[in-house]
Write a protein that holds these residues in place. Structure first.
Motif, short mmCIF file in Angstrom:
data_model
loop_
_atom_site.label_atom_id
_atom_site.label_comp_id
_atom_site.label_asym_id
_atom_site.label_seq_id
_atom_site.Cartn_x
_atom_site.Cartn_y
_atom_site.Cartn_z
N PHE A 152 -7.92 3.76 -10.09
CA PHE A 152 -8.65 3.27 -8.93
C PHE A 152 -7.73 2.56 -7.95
CE2 PHE A 152 -11.88 1.09 -6.55
CZ PHE A 152 -12.94 1.96 -6.60
N PHE A 153 -6.85 1.73 -8.48
CA PHE A 153 -5.96 0.97 -7.60
C PHE A 153 -4.59 1.64 -7.47
CE2 PHE A 153 -9.02 -2.33 -9.03
CZ PHE A 153 -9.62 -2.53 -7.79
N LYS A 154 -4.52 2.89 -7.92
CA LYS A 154 -3.31 3.70 -7.75
C LYS A 154 -2.07 2.99 -8.27
CE LYS A 154 -5.54 5.64 -3.70
NZ LYS A 154 -6.06 5.10 -2.46
N TYR A 192 -4.97 -3.47 1.48
CA TYR A 192 -4.45 -4.38 0.45
C TYR A 192 -2.96 -4.16 0.25
CZ TYR A 192 -3.80 -6.26 -4.30
OH TYR A 192 -3.35 -6.93 -5.41
N ARG A 193 -2.55 -2.91 0.26
CA ARG A 193 -1.14 -2.60 0.01
C ARG A 193 -0.29 -2.65 1.27
NH1 ARG A 193 -0.87 -2.12 -5.19
NH2 ARG A 193 -2.19 -0.68 -6.36
N ASP A 239 -11.55 3.34 0.12
CA ASP A 239 -10.12 3.63 0.14
C ASP A 239 -9.37 2.82 1.18
OD1 ASP A 239 -10.11 5.32 -1.95
OD2 ASP A 239 -10.22 7.17 -0.77
N ILE A 273 -8.17 -0.50 -0.03
CA ILE A 273 -6.99 -0.46 -0.89
C ILE A 273 -5.74 -0.21 -0.06
CG2 ILE A 273 -5.94 0.74 -2.86
CD1 ILE A 273 -8.91 1.11 -3.85
N ASP A 274 -5.88 0.60 0.99
CA ASP A 274 -4.75 0.80 1.90
C ASP A 274 -4.37 -0.51 2.59
OD1 ASP A 274 -4.83 3.43 1.18
OD2 ASP A 274 -5.89 4.13 2.96
#
Lengths: 418, 161
Positions: free
Chosen positions: A411-413, B20-21, B14, B17-18
């Protein structure tokens, strides 16, 4: 199936726990948050219902039948607890709201009477806030000093390090028997001896020990033991302080009110005998009775087998985590030195995010600082995810844990560098 | 898709999460006009915001600290939404965002500056995570309310409940 080799028959036991057949977000509940609180068997729920349906009355000073029955039921529960921890006398078992209140009771009733500005209280860096903050409050009030046994790299407490930290001024050494944050077990008897060699009393936080291991306060030679009913199949709202009789006798009372007195005048009172001296007001009668039912349930188990069962679940969980990679594990390597608690982080993923994915898989784990902020600072993390086991958990559930773990990484890759 | 997975996908879109990173807006400005610091004691999350003033508008926004996907993504989205906004407008946007999460305000009514931040609407189904999404916004609000004072850091603390 390897489960058959275990003397703890989790499948049979699970039938006693109605909540375990719940589904969470469409998936079967996998409850791995037993260090926070455990689920309650029908026997405990039934005893609550029966108490209220057939016996409910206030205890003591009643001549009517219901009051007499209720009083006897509380006395019987106290006897069961005393036997369970091998207390020399039932009167040395004091019912509180929880382990936290039990520790606060000692800080208040012993600490306020006996601590002076020259004295020190020794704690460890792994203590739960409940075995830290009451002593901070007391030390501030009394001008006394707190000292801390530094934690080892694996989260454990060592006798050698404790020996270097204790001083002749130490009046009380309060430490956990089993860490709720890492699962590390403490060398309890050795630490108690160390306290006594230095003229200090020893208080043991048994919240994570008593539910899982045979407890013998006399073999430990302890002075105080605190633990909670709700972490050992019993209801919330009940805790226990066990104390050495001679120490309890010389302490001040805790809260003032009914039941804790013998004679009351307008200006003064004389205090009741143990244990009532520390139990002011109408106690939590029904939950004490139900706690007795939980003790009955646990007493029917073989604790050596319970230990083996929890160790097997712990071993497999750690194996899954190690095989998965990109995992930080906390706590002793040697499984013999830890209880059924596995604390971990997944790569750079925040523990709350890990917990959220687990929940979507029906797996309940705890995330955060586990009420051990100083220890988390030492580990340089904001928190961890923690799985903790009990009698009704199964290896199948550990496999569900493993599937949830894989899902977190997908999920968090999280990339595997292995 | 099983029930839990659908909700999860809605919570962690998604794009979050993008974000987040993403390294975007990370760091700390040397000479900020606004400086505020927020913590969520419940989970230990922490955000430190530094910001410059550009006339009547917000100049640069940078953040430091640590937190979960929700809180980190929300912080970057906030920085993007507020950079270049007039101070009065910034306060309105913060309130709009808070309304979305706290009062279930329909996302169709949100202004275009909050287009990206709409991706956080899934948080509404997870009440315990709303504080994660709000930490940076509440910390920013406090900093703006305090006004430009270089000497002091505005301290924001989420309550336990």
């Amino acid at each position: 199936m390897s489960r058959l080799a275990m003397a703890i028959d989790s499948e049979r036991i699970r039938k006693d726990f109605p909540i375990l057949s719940r589904t969470i977000r469409g998936k079967p509940l996998v409850y791995l948050d037993n260090a926070a609180t455990t689920q309650k068997p029908n026997q405990v729920l039934e005893s609550l219902r029966t108490y209220y349906q057939r016996h409910n009355a206030n205890i003591h000073r009643g001549v009517h039948t219901l009051s007499t029955e209720s009083t006897q039921m509380v006395d019987a529960a106290r006897d069961k607890v005393a036997k369970f921890i091998n207390a020399p006398k039932s009167e040395t078992v004091i019912f509180t709201r929880n382990a936290t209140e039990a520790i606060n009771l000692v800080a208040y009733a012993w600490g306020r009477k006996f601590l002076t500005p020259r004295d020190e209280i020794l704690l460890t860096e792994v203590e739960h806030h409940s075995n830290l903050v009451p002593w901070q409050i007391l030390a501030q009030e009394k001008g006394a000093r707190l000292r801390f046994v530094p934690v080892e790299a694996d989260g454990s407490v060592s006798v050698e390090t404790a020996r270097r930290t204790i001083t002749p001024k130490t009046k009380l050494f309060a430490f956990t028997a089993a860490s709720n944050a890492t699962g590390a077990l403490s060398p309890v008897r050795e630490l108690v001896d160390l306290a006594h060699e230095n003229g200090a009393l020893a208080l043991i936080d048994g919240a994570q020990w008593v539910p899982h291991f045979k407890t013998d306060v006399q073999a430990w030679n302890a002075d105080f033991l605190a633990f909670s009913s709700h972490k050992m199949l019993g209801p919330t709202g009940i805790g226990v302080l066990w104390g050495r009789e001679s120490v309890l006798e010389e302490m001040n009372p805790f809260l003032g009110g009914g039941d804790m007195i013998q004679e009351v005048w307008l200006e003064r009172s004389t205090y009741n005998v143990l244990p009532y001296k520390f139990e002011a007001g109408t106690p939590n009668i029904a939950d004490v009775v139900a706690f007795g039912a939980a003790i009955d349930y646990l007493s029917a188990l073989d604790f050596a087998e319970l230990r083996r069962h929890e160790l097997e679940l712990t071993r497999r969980t750690i194996e899954i985590l190690r095989n998965e990679g990109e995992i930080t594990l906390y706590g002793p390597e040697d499984l013999e030195k830890r209880g059924g608690i596995v604390s971990f982080n997944v790569a750079d993923i925040h523990a709350h995010d890990v917990g959220q994915i687990f929940d979507a898989e029906g797996v309940a784990v705890r995330v955060g600082h586990h009420c051990c902020q100083p220890l988390m600072r030492k580990f340089r993390v904001a928190g961890t995810a923690r799985a903790s086991f009990y009698v009704y958990n199964t290896l199948e559930e550990v496999e569900a844990f493993g599937r949830a773990l894989k899902k977190v990484k997908e999920f968090f890759k999280v990339k595997s560098h292995a | 898709m099983p029930e839990g997975d659908a909700e999860l996908a809605d919570l962690y879109r998604d794009v979050l999460i993008d974000y987040y990173r993403s390294p975007s807006h990370k760091g700390k400005l040397e000479t900020p006009d606004f400086h505020s610091h927020g913590v969520n004691p419940l989970c230990g999350d922490e955000v430190e915001l530094t910001m410059t003033k550009d006339g009547e508008k917000i100049g640069q926004v940078r953040y430091a600290g640590h937190g979960c996907v929700i809180s980190q993504a929300s912080t970057v989205m906030m920085a993007e939404a507020l950079e270049g906004a007039e101070f009065g407008r910034a306060k309105v946007l913060i309130e709009n965002f808070r309304d979305m999460l706290l009062r279930n305000a329909p996302i169709s009514g949100l202004p275009e500056e909050l287009e990206e931040a709409k991706a956080l609407e899934g948080v509404r189904k997870f009440p315990v995570r709303i504080k994660c999404a709000l930490l940076a916004w509440n910390t920013m609000k406090l900093g703006l309310d305090q006004g430009p004072r270089k000497a002091e850091t505005a301290e924001y603390k989420e309550s336990e409940r």
